[in-house]
Design an enzyme around this catalytic site. Sequence first.
Site, PDB file in Angstrom:
ATOM      1  N   SER A  53     -28.333  22.649  26.997  1.00 16.66           N
ATOM      2  CA  SER A  53     -27.041  22.702  27.683  1.00 16.66           C
ATOM      3  C   SER A  53     -25.889  22.551  26.688  1.00 16.66           C
ATOM      4  O   SER A  53     -25.955  21.743  25.756  1.00 16.66           O
ATOM      5  CB  SER A  53     -26.957  21.578  28.715  1.00 16.66           C
ATOM      6  OG  SER A  53     -25.656  21.536  29.269  1.00 16.66           O
ATOM      7  N   LYS A  55     -19.438  29.725  37.385  1.00 17.13           N
ATOM      8  CA  LYS A  55     -19.759  28.474  36.688  1.00 17.13           C
ATOM      9  C   LYS A  55     -19.367  28.679  35.234  1.00 17.13           C
ATOM     10  O   LYS A  55     -19.975  29.492  34.531  1.00 17.13           O
ATOM     11  CB  LYS A  55     -21.264  28.176  36.821  1.00 17.13           C
ATOM     12  CG  LYS A  55     -21.753  26.995  35.994  1.00 17.13           C
ATOM     13  CD  LYS A  55     -23.247  26.743  36.225  1.00 17.13           C
ATOM     14  CE  LYS A  55     -23.832  25.813  35.187  1.00 17.13           C
ATOM     15  NZ  LYS A  55     -25.296  25.639  35.336  1.00 17.13           N
ATOM     16  N   ASP A  94     -33.720  25.884  25.731  1.00 14.06           N
ATOM     17  CA  ASP A  94     -32.535  26.032  26.573  1.00 14.06           C
ATOM     18  C   ASP A  94     -31.808  24.693  26.491  1.00 14.06           C
ATOM     19  O   ASP A  94     -32.251  23.697  27.061  1.00 14.06           O
ATOM     20  CB  ASP A  94     -32.958  26.369  28.008  1.00 14.06           C
ATOM     21  CG  ASP A  94     -31.773  26.451  28.974  1.00 14.06           C
ATOM     22  OD1 ASP A  94     -30.650  26.031  28.616  1.00 14.06           O
ATOM     23  OD2 ASP A  94     -31.982  26.919  30.113  1.00 14.06           O
ATOM     24  N   ASP A 107     -23.420  21.044  27.329  1.00 14.36           N
ATOM     25  CA  ASP A 107     -22.901  19.674  27.498  1.00 14.36           C
ATOM     26  C   ASP A 107     -23.190  18.837  26.250  1.00 14.36           C
ATOM     27  O   ASP A 107     -22.387  17.971  25.877  1.00 14.36           O
ATOM     28  CB  ASP A 107     -23.561  18.976  28.702  1.00 14.36           C
ATOM     29  CG  ASP A 107     -23.202  19.626  30.038  1.00 14.36           C
ATOM     30  OD1 ASP A 107     -22.359  20.541  30.062  1.00 14.36           O
ATOM     31  OD2 ASP A 107     -23.778  19.193  31.065  1.00 14.36           O
ATOM     32  N   LYS A 155     -30.046  15.128  33.917  1.00 15.44           N
ATOM     33  CA  LYS A 155     -30.749  15.507  35.142  1.00 15.44           C
ATOM     34  C   LYS A 155     -32.255  15.485  34.920  1.00 15.44           C
ATOM     35  O   LYS A 155     -32.753  15.921  33.899  1.00 15.44           O
ATOM     36  CB  LYS A 155     -30.257  16.868  35.623  1.00 15.44           C
ATOM     37  CG  LYS A 155     -28.946  16.702  36.392  1.00 15.44           C
ATOM     38  CD  LYS A 155     -28.448  17.994  36.981  1.00 15.44           C
ATOM     39  CE  LYS A 155     -27.787  18.844  35.949  1.00 15.44           C
ATOM     40  NZ  LYS A 155     -26.472  18.384  35.519  1.00 15.44           N
ATOM     41  N   GLU A 164     -15.450  16.722  37.513  1.00 12.53           N
ATOM     42  CA  GLU A 164     -15.755  18.146  37.253  1.00 12.53           C
ATOM     43  C   GLU A 164     -15.855  18.936  38.558  1.00 12.53           C
ATOM     44  O   GLU A 164     -15.980  18.355  39.638  1.00 12.53           O
ATOM     45  CB  GLU A 164     -17.049  18.265  36.443  1.00 12.53           C
ATOM     46  CG  GLU A 164     -18.214  17.532  37.079  1.00 12.53           C
ATOM     47  CD  GLU A 164     -19.517  18.272  37.012  1.00 12.53           C
ATOM     48  OE1 GLU A 164     -19.512  19.507  37.123  1.00 12.53           O
ATOM     49  OE2 GLU A 164     -20.546  17.596  36.885  1.00 12.53           O
ATOM     50  N   VAL A 200     -19.783  19.951  32.775  1.00 11.93           N
ATOM     51  CA  VAL A 200     -19.475  18.753  31.980  1.00 11.93           C
ATOM     52  C   VAL A 200     -18.826  19.184  30.661  1.00 11.93           C
ATOM     53  O   VAL A 200     -17.802  18.626  30.241  1.00 11.93           O
ATOM     54  CB  VAL A 200     -20.755  17.917  31.730  1.00 11.93           C
ATOM     55  CG1 VAL A 200     -20.513  16.836  30.685  1.00 11.93           C
ATOM     56  CG2 VAL A 200     -21.235  17.294  33.038  1.00 11.93           C
TER      57      VAL A 200
HETATM   58  N1  PSU Z   1     -24.208  16.496  37.830  1.00  8.10           N
HETATM   59  C1  PSU Z   1     -24.671  16.630  39.098  1.00  8.10           C
HETATM   60  N2  PSU Z   1     -24.840  17.904  39.572  1.00  8.10           N
HETATM   61  C2  PSU Z   1     -24.509  19.031  38.822  1.00  8.10           C
HETATM   62  C3  PSU Z   1     -24.020  18.879  37.503  1.00  8.10           C
HETATM   63  C4  PSU Z   1     -23.884  17.574  37.061  1.00  8.10           C
HETATM   64  O1  PSU Z   1     -24.951  15.620  39.773  1.00  8.10           O
HETATM   65  O2  PSU Z   1     -24.664  20.156  39.302  1.00  8.10           O
HETATM   66  C5  PSU Z   1     -23.633  20.109  36.667  1.00  8.10           C
HETATM   67  C6  PSU Z   1     -22.680  19.727  35.553  1.00  8.10           C
HETATM   68  O3  PSU Z   1     -21.515  20.527  35.689  1.00  8.10           O
HETATM   69  C7  PSU Z   1     -23.418  20.046  34.270  1.00  8.10           C
HETATM   70  C8  PSU Z   1     -24.247  21.222  34.690  1.00  8.10           C
HETATM   71  O4  PSU Z   1     -22.549  20.344  33.216  1.00  8.10           O
HETATM   72  O5  PSU Z   1     -24.722  20.779  35.989  1.00  8.10           O
HETATM   73  C9  PSU Z   1     -25.339  21.517  33.679  1.00  8.10           C
HETATM   74  O6  PSU Z   1     -25.665  22.870  33.750  1.00  8.10           O
HETATM   75  P1  PSU Z   1     -26.539  23.567  32.580  1.00  8.10           P
HETATM   76  O7  PSU Z   1     -27.846  22.852  32.635  1.00  8.10           O
HETATM   77  O8  PSU Z   1     -26.626  25.023  32.990  1.00  8.10           O
HETATM   78  O9  PSU Z   1     -25.803  23.354  31.293  1.00  8.10           O
HETATM   79 MN    MN Z   2     -28.829  26.439  29.730  1.00  8.41          MN
END
Ligand code: PSU
Ligand code: MN
Length: 303
Positions: A138, A86, A136, A140, A157, A25, A106
């Site tokens: 994701s 993003k 919230d 993903d 994460k 990604e 992702v």
């Molecule tokens: N994995 C990492 N660092 C990142 C991400 C994944 O080690 O920054 C990114 C991925 O692209 C994932 C995004 O889809 O963080 C999630 O963002 P959000 O929580 O806004 O959906």
């Molecule tokens: Mn979000």
Amino acid sequence: MTALIDLTDELRSALSAQAPVVALESTVIAHGLPRPQNLETARRLETIVREGGVLPATVAMVAGKLRAGLSDSELKAFANDDDIKKLSVRDLAVGFARQWNGATTVASTMWIAHRAGIRVFATGGIGGMHRGELPDVSADLPELARTPMIVVCSGAKIVLDLPATREWLETNGVTVVGFACDELPAFYSQSSGLQVDVRCDSPAEVVGIFKSQRALGLQSALLVTVPVPSEAEVDSSILNEVIDEALSQAARENITGRELTPFLLARMSERSAGATLRANISLLENNAKVAAQIARALCSTNC
Ligand code: PSU
Ligand code: MN
């Protein structure tokens, strides 16, 4: 569908020859890691995949086009330009209409890679259910529930609500594999106290389950979770402190939406004197290596 996605010549021939390919990604490059480690890591991940005998395909949107496979100058632009958006799945049509340059998360990487015919994808940590009052969630997660591909990561994460994220995956039929582990890894840390659905100790075992999903007609992803290498794991006492600090700073500064995850990752790295950044890079590299092994095992079974 593939007509909508611009592939490099190398990638097009690899896919038509059923050669192994691993998708990577671009949000992690543009928004997840600081400069200059972001470009170094992007290049290193591609090299690791190639050294594993597999073709890497970094996914992004370039001038409104869905792309798999970036040139080195494009990787550089994604790492260094300030105006890279993003893009999650909801943003793809807007970027397409307005010819944006954007990094894919992702969710949007899966959306594109699957339609390009790529079956294995490596990342760091997936998004999930955030902590805090407003739900919230994701994008993903729903994409994992509806995209049949192998996604290699180190769990969700650690800033997220991991038990709630794990429940979501269960409810929505996403099978979670522990790659040589019994517990769901927690990104910078090897343990979360949460169980995986099944342990696999080899790429062939992962492929066996993926092929069974296909035989049964299941539509969800196979989430293969790999713990951060032990030499890079962040000590839990440091980790708890930096997570709490980052979360309260985000709340104080009212950081929400797509800005939240990059903000939390950057704050934790500053507060841990780079320990979380080293862990992030180490797990990304290790996941790319494991994904390449799985992609090769998948291609060697003539499917
Ligand atoms: N994995 C990492 N660092 C990142 C991400 C994944 O080690 O920054 C990114 C991925 O692209 C994932 C995004 O889809 O963080 C999630 O963002 P959000 O929580 O806004 O959906
Ligand atoms: Mn979000």
